[in-house]
Scaffold this motif. Structure first.
Motif, PDB file in Angstrom:
ATOM      1  N   LYS A   1       1.192   6.537  -6.925  1.00  0.00           N
ATOM      2  CA  LYS A   1       0.309   7.113  -7.507  1.00  0.00           C
ATOM      3  C   LYS A   1       0.121   8.606  -6.921  1.00  0.00           C
TER       4      LYS A   1
ATOM      5  N   TYR B   1      -0.780  -7.466 -11.363  1.00  0.00           N
ATOM      6  CA  TYR B   1      -0.098  -8.406 -10.516  1.00  0.00           C
ATOM      7  C   TYR B   1       0.186  -9.630 -11.384  1.00  0.00           C
TER       8      TYR B   1
ATOM      9  N   ASP C   1       0.894  -1.166   0.300  1.00  0.00           N
ATOM     10  CA  ASP C   1      -0.125  -0.053   0.031  1.00  0.00           C
ATOM     11  C   ASP C   1       0.855   1.189  -0.027  1.00  0.00           C
TER      12      ASP C   1
ATOM     13  N   TYR D   1      -1.881   6.314 -13.313  1.00  0.00           N
ATOM     14  CA  TYR D   1      -1.408   4.903 -13.995  1.00  0.00           C
ATOM     15  C   TYR D   1      -2.784   4.141 -14.555  1.00  0.00           C
TER      16      TYR D   1
ATOM     17  N   VAL E   1      -2.805  -1.290 -12.960  1.00  0.00           N
ATOM     18  CA  VAL E   1      -1.795  -2.015 -11.807  1.00  0.00           C
ATOM     19  C   VAL E   1      -1.955  -3.348 -11.941  1.00  0.00           C
TER      20      VAL E   1
ATOM     21  N   CYS F   1       3.909   1.410  -1.032  1.00  0.00           N
ATOM     22  CA  CYS F   1       4.575   1.709  -2.069  1.00  0.00           C
ATOM     23  C   CYS F   1       3.645   2.390  -3.230  1.00  0.00           C
ATOM     24  N   ILE F   2       2.527   1.406  -3.612  1.00  0.00           N
ATOM     25  CA  ILE F   2       1.497   1.836  -4.646  1.00  0.00           C
ATOM     26  C   ILE F   2       1.252   3.372  -4.491  1.00  0.00           C
TER      27      ILE F   2
ATOM     28  N   PHE G   1      -6.132  -2.707  -5.155  1.00  0.00           N
ATOM     29  CA  PHE G   1      -5.257  -1.912  -5.653  1.00  0.00           C
ATOM     30  C   PHE G   1      -5.028  -2.667  -7.296  1.00  0.00           C
TER      31      PHE G   1
ATOM     32  N   LEU H   1       3.152  -5.582 -10.100  1.00  0.00           N
ATOM     33  CA  LEU H   1       3.471  -6.158  -8.591  1.00  0.00           C
ATOM     34  C   LEU H   1       3.885  -7.563  -8.974  1.00  0.00           C
TER      35      LEU H   1
ATOM     36  N   ILE I   1       2.044  -0.248 -13.249  1.00  0.00           N
ATOM     37  CA  ILE I   1       2.813  -0.512 -12.309  1.00  0.00           C
ATOM     38  C   ILE I   1       2.651  -2.209 -12.412  1.00  0.00           C
TER      39      ILE I   1
END
Length: 224
Positions: free
Chosen positions: A75, A85, A68, A80, A83, A70-71, A125, A110, A108
């Motif tokens: 943001k 994953y 959380d 973005y 995001v 980092c994102i 996220f 992850l 992003i």
């Protein structure tokens, strides 16, 4: 295009972007790659980013709080488009997905690790979940590198011949046709005469036929 990658092993991701087409794209400023070490957002003096899962069971889980942080920091600096994953139970990567995401401006990625991430990360996220195949890796870093390669090569100016990416396998749900280079005759095995004819409409028709033939034989599922 800007790609921010969140990972617990940034050193594992450095080398793919330091060679070949990917490095050239970065040097030409066609793409920016930024690696973010999740441990920089860790909790406590022990740089904790994972913990045991509630309910018991083997394997550690990446905690929501460092992710959380980092994102949210990223943001706060820009918008973005996605995001993403990297996870074995995500949508299987294909050329269509790569084509779609390559048109985005900022994404992003992850990288999962251990037993995965706290489900609340995915709920709050993540906008897209991607798998590179039905198997499990030690973490999402190598999968992220594969995914990035598939995106970056599509960016205008990355390949010397921009039409090359348009004729790749899977672009039209077909496998690529056979390709040949010099010599035209190697130990009695000759290149098909049509490719030496200079008749480009006929060559293109031959390639289309061979692509369909190869796809029918090897990947008939693509024709459905």
């Amino acid at each position: 295009m800007r790609i921010d990658i969140i990972t617990v092993l940034p050193e594992l991701l450095k080398s793919p972007f330091e060679a070949s087409i990917l490095k050239r794209a970065i040097d030409k400023k066609l793409v920016e790659i930024h690696l973010h070490n999740l441990r920089d957002y860790s909790i406590g003096n022990y740089k904790q980013v994972d913990d045991y899962q509630f309910g018991g069971g083997a394997g550690m889980v990446l905690m929501i709080e460092p992710i959380d942080k980092c994102i949210s920091k990223l943001k706060a600096q820009r918008e973005y488009d996605e995001v993403i994953y990297m996870t074995p139970d995500g949508e299987t990567l294909n050329q269509g997905i790569s084509n779609e995401i390559s048109l985005k401006k900022n994404i992003i990625i992850l990288c999962g690790h251990y037993k995965g991430v706290d489900q609340r990360v995915r709920d709050l996220f993540i906008t897209k979940e991607i798998s590179i195949g039905d198997y499990v890796l030690s973490g999402g870093e190598l999968a992220a590198a594969v995914f990035c390669d598939s995106l970056i090569r599509l960016l205008p100016g990355v390949l010397n011949d921009e039409t090359s990416a348009l004729t790749d396998t899977f672009q039209d749900n077909l496998l690529a046709p056979p390709v040949y280079t010099r010599p035209s005759n190697y130990k009695g095995i000759k290149v098909p005469e049509i490719l030496l004819s200079g008749n480009f409409p006929s060559i293109e028709k031959w390639r289309e036929d061979k692509a369909l033939e190869r796809t029918t034989k090897k990947r008939p599922d693509l024709l459905n």
